[in-house]
Scaffold this motif. Structure first.
Motif, PDB file in Angstrom:
ATOM      1  N   PRO A   1       0.817  -1.212   0.000  1.00 48.79           N
ATOM      2  CA  PRO A   1       0.000   0.000   0.000  1.00 48.79           C
ATOM      3  C   PRO A   1       0.842   1.249   0.000  1.00 48.79           C
ATOM      4  N   SER A   2       2.025   1.148   0.578  1.00 42.99           N
ATOM      5  CA  SER A   2       2.874   2.332   0.633  1.00 42.99           C
ATOM      6  C   SER A   2       3.349   2.747  -0.736  1.00 42.99           C
TER       7      SER A   2
ATOM      8  N   THR B   1     -12.089  -2.743  -0.054  1.00 42.33           N
ATOM      9  CA  THR B   1     -10.870  -3.020  -0.818  1.00 42.33           C
ATOM     10  C   THR B   1      -9.686  -2.252  -0.257  1.00 42.33           C
ATOM     11  N   ASP B   2      -9.960  -1.082   0.321  1.00 42.47           N
ATOM     12  CA  ASP B   2      -8.874  -0.306   0.929  1.00 42.47           C
ATOM     13  C   ASP B   2      -8.271  -1.061   2.105  1.00 42.47           C
ATOM     14  N   GLU B   3      -9.113  -1.708   2.898  1.00 43.99           N
ATOM     15  CA  GLU B   3      -8.614  -2.490   4.016  1.00 43.99           C
ATOM     16  C   GLU B   3      -7.846  -3.710   3.533  1.00 43.99           C
TER      17      GLU B   3
ATOM     18  N   GLN C   1     -22.777  -2.241   2.732  1.00 43.61           N
ATOM     19  CA  GLN C   1     -21.559  -1.580   2.275  1.00 43.61           C
ATOM     20  C   GLN C   1     -21.863  -0.221   1.649  1.00 43.61           C
ATOM     21  N   SER C   2     -23.025  -0.108   1.031  1.00 47.60           N
ATOM     22  CA  SER C   2     -23.387   1.183   0.441  1.00 47.60           C
ATOM     23  C   SER C   2     -23.574   2.254   1.500  1.00 47.60           C
ATOM     24  N   LYS C   3     -23.794   1.822   2.746  1.00 45.47           N
ATOM     25  CA  LYS C   3     -23.952   2.779   3.845  1.00 45.47           C
ATOM     26  C   LYS C   3     -22.674   2.938   4.664  1.00 45.47           C
ATOM     27  N   GLN C   4     -21.859   1.884   4.651  1.00 39.78           N
ATOM     28  CA  GLN C   4     -20.734   1.876   5.584  1.00 39.78           C
ATOM     29  C   GLN C   4     -19.386   1.762   4.897  1.00 39.78           C
ATOM     30  N   GLY C   5     -19.361   1.303   3.654  1.00 42.59           N
ATOM     31  CA  GLY C   5     -18.080   1.010   3.013  1.00 42.59           C
ATOM     32  C   GLY C   5     -17.529   2.161   2.225  1.00 42.59           C
ATOM     33  N   TYR C   6     -17.366   3.309   2.847  1.00 42.40           N
ATOM     34  CA  TYR C   6     -16.862   4.483   2.139  1.00 42.40           C
ATOM     35  C   TYR C   6     -15.486   4.178   1.541  1.00 42.40           C
TER      36      TYR C   6
END
Length: 735
Positions: free
Chosen positions: A9-10, A475-477, A714-719
């Motif tokens: 990720p870095s 996906t970021d996580e 996810q549409s509510k929480q997965g920003y």
């Protein structure tokens, strides 16, 4: 394949990323139920506890340190007054809080008999600051021993001290003394008694100090008086023993010498006078004088009488010489009388001279006598000089003892005069009045505090839940926690299916609903595989997971069917020797399968199954369990080589990496490996362990994909994830 990816990720330049408010909001929305539940429980609990508190009232008295004091007598006090300094005022604040002062108030008001402060006297079931002791093992029997009574008294003193509040008013010399009680009248009375006891303690300290000083000075004066008497007696005895008696500050010998000196000066002056008179008379006679002009002769009455007679005779002789001749009898007689008078005058002058000589001798003898006495006195004084040294030492000791005695005597008189006029160093500016409203509990403040504590507890619960949440939600996580590219996201069918389609199996959903977001997820995953392989031909892909139940079979079947529908020649191998998940999911019953092909007991063409719904080929597993390593053999390598020339895409549904070693063997032989993780369920640590094991085997990990994703949640929480915008692009998918 020995190639491994080094995705991190870095590498994407995320190190300098700032706080993402939208991401925090997303986390909060995801944990909203937990937050609300914890906040509500804490709010209700804290509010109930605070609202059940007994109303308390606080009364305040005001004290002020005296900056000016009355000076009744012009002498210093034994215990000096307080100086109006910051440190002094702060110290007095601590004095007001001292247990000794609280003990005096408890004794004066008999607070040990008050149930509000004595837990033993409280009735069961009462609630309050002090009454919270009830039910906590408080012994309600009266103490029978002195130690028990003292312990109970100390408990009451501690409770009273906790109810007391003393603070300095800003930077002034004023102090507020407040006391809190269940009774407003009692609060005012105790606050005033605290102020009074404080002033009384100041006076008592001064009285005690003055009394102790007087007692000490009296005893000390008796000792000093005895010392002075002994010193004076020593001086007196020494004077007598050494003949050093004195008068008016000097010894008798010194006074005698002084008198002799005065006498010697007087007799010497007299002697000089007598010698001068004799010397003058002799000088006059030696110069031819007949003695008439000698001073003593001039003052002699005899000489004056003779001179008077001679003058008369001389006058007669002069008269007769003019009438008679020198031989006249009267003339001769008169001249004879004149000669006789002259002889008498000379005899008188000689007698005067002789008297002067006698006076000179007497004066010389007197001078010699006085000189002799003076010498004797000086000799005596010289002999006493050694004794005088010791005498002066004794006199010095006596003077010092007398001076010390006098100073103590003066100070004793001053302290005795001060007795009874001591003043406190502070005054009561205003006495505590009975409060008209309660000081606690403050209902609004307590409710606000309950809200704050509830919100804080809810936020803490959210933070703790996030810290303990080991799953992957976006996906970021995936990229941040695993260090792998996120190549896809397979939704949960129940979250994307219309109510009428809820009965369709997840394996069949992509075929029956090819335009759904579920089918599109597999097409997206297929695209990632195609682009990763470049322009090369067949791709052999291993689909695996760290733990069981991650959705590998559903993903493998869905990916194979979608790829086959798209026109690719696809083969799906069931490589999970224990579970035979693909074979069972598709309802295939066969006596020969992959294991038999590898063992050479069956041909590939005879065991291949065609999925009529999509056109994909399936290489199932028979019910026969393999007892040896069939994937690490040359036969497996030859099979894969053969498959490369016959199919565009070869998918292998394998067992979990952490459970069996078969998957690592297959991953090393495949072109790429896709690691599947169940949305918000699979721990990141487990996936990381699987990644390490795969990398150690030389597998190339294309990336990780999330499965069973609830797109509605996810549409509510997965920003930050594509699913976050599901409500925006949902209209592009039709049933």
């Amino acid at each position: 394949m020995t190639e491994t990816n080094d995705y991190s990720p870095s590498n994407g330049g995320r190190a300098g990323e700032t706080i993402d408010i939208q991401r925090l909001i997303s986390v909060f929305r995801r944990r909203l139920k937990l937050f609300a539940a914890v906040a509500a429980v804490v709010f209700v609990g804290v509010a109930a506890l605070m609202l059940r508190q007994t109303p308390l009232y606080t009364a305040t008295a005001n004290l002020q340190i005296n900056t000016r004091t009355e000076q009744v007598v012009d002498s210093k006090a034994v215990l000096s007054g307080l100086t109006p300094e910051t440190s002094v005022v702060d110290t007095e604040v601590e004095v007001l809080k001292s247990p000794e002062l609280a003990a005096a108030v408890v004794q004066d008001l008999r607070l040990t008999e008050d149930p509000e402060f004595n837990a033993r006297l409280q009735e069961p079931g009462l609630v309050g600051t002090v009454k919270s002791w009830v039910g906590l093992g408080v012994d309600r029997t009266a103490p029978t021993t002195e130690a028990g009574r003292e312990a109970e008294r100390q408990q009451v003193i501690n409770v009273v001290g906790q109810r007391l509040s003393v603070r300095r008013v800003g930077l002034t010399y004023s102090m507020n003394v407040g006391f809190t009680s269940e009774s407003p009248v009692k609060a005012a009375r105790i606050a005033n008694v605290f102020a009074e006891k404080y002033l009384e303690s100041q006076l008592n300290r001064k009285l005690d100090a003055t009394g102790q000083a007087n007692s000490f000075l009296r005893s000390r004066l008796d000792e000093l008086r005895q010392q002075v008497q002994e010193a004076d007696a020593a001086v007196s005895n020494y004077r007598v023993a050494n003949n050093l008696l004195s008068s008016q500050g000097t010894t008798l010998t010194e006074q005698e010498i002084s008198a002799y000196n005065q006498q010697l000066a007087a007799v010497r002056a007299q002697e000089a006078e007598q010698v001068a008179r004799l010397r003058t008379a002799r000088a006059q006679l030696a110069s031819g004088s007949n003695g008439d002009d000698v001073g003593e002769a001039l003052t002699s009455q005899v000489v004056q009488n003779l001179r008077s007679q001679r003058a008369a005779i001389s006058a007669r002789v002069a008269d007769m010489s003019s009438r008679y001749g020198p031989l006249h009898p009267d003339m001769v007689r008169s001249q004879r009388e004149l000669a006789d008078i002259d002889a008498q005058i000379q005899a008188e002058i000689r007698r005067i001279i002789s008297n002067l000589e006698a006076q000179v001798r007497v004066a010389q003898e007197r001078t010699a006598s006085v000189q002799s006495s003076l010498s004797s006195a000086r000799s005596a004084l010289a002999s006493n000089s050694g004794a005088s040294v010791q005498l002066r030492e004794l006199e010095g000791n006596a003077d010092a003892a007398r001076a010390v005695y006098q100073s103590f005597l003066d100070r004793y008189r001053q302290t005795s005069a001060q007795s009874g006029i001591e003043q406190a160093d502070a005054t009561i500016v205003s006495r505590a009045s009975i409060p008209t409203k309660q000081s606690s509990p403050n209902v609004m403040l307590n409710l606000a505090l309950s809200v704050i504590l509830g919100l804080g507890a809810g936020l803490a619960a959210v933070v703790l839940a996030e810290m303990l949440d080991a799953g992957l939600g976006t996906t970021d996580e995936v990229e941040r926690k695993l260090g792998l590219p996120a190549i896809g996201s397979v939704p949960l069918v129940a979250s994307v299916a219309e109510p009428a389609d809820r009965g369709i199996s997840p394996i069949d959903f992509a075929v029956k609903k090819p335009l759904s977001v579920f089918a599109e997820a597999f097409r997206s995953l297929r695209t990632s595989i195609n682009y990763a392989g470049g322009s090369q031909g067949c791709k052999i892909v291993v689909l695996t997971s760290a733990l069981p139940g991650e959705g590998k079979t559903t993903t493998s079947v869905g990916l194979a069917r979608v790829s086959a529908i798209a026109g690719s020649r696809v083969l799906l191998l069931d490589c999970d020797l224990r579970r035979r998940a693909v074979t069972r999911a598709l309802g295939l019953n066969t006596d020969a399968g992959l294991v038999e092909v590898l063992q050479g007991t069956a041909t590939l063409e005879s065991v291949l199954k065609l999925d009529e719904a999509s056109g994909a080929y399936i290489l199932p597993l028979s019910s026969t369990t393999a007892t040896q390593d069939v994937f690490g053999t040359q036969a497996m390598d030859e099979l894969l080589g053969k498959l490369r020339g016959s199919f565009d895409l070869v998918l292998m549904d394998t067992a979990p990496v952490l459970a069996l070693a078969d998957t690592r063997v297959l991953a090393a032989k495949a072109d790429m490996t896709i690691l599947l993780a169940r949305w918000r369920k699979t721990p990141a640590r487990a996936i990381n362990s699987a990644v390490k094991m795969l990398q150690q085997s030389g597998a190339y990990i294309l990336g990780a994909a999330l499965t069973q994703v609830d797109v509605n949640a996810q549409s509510k929480q997965g920003y930050g994830d594509a699913g976050y915008y599901y409500s925006e692009y949902k209209k592009y998918y039709t049933a």
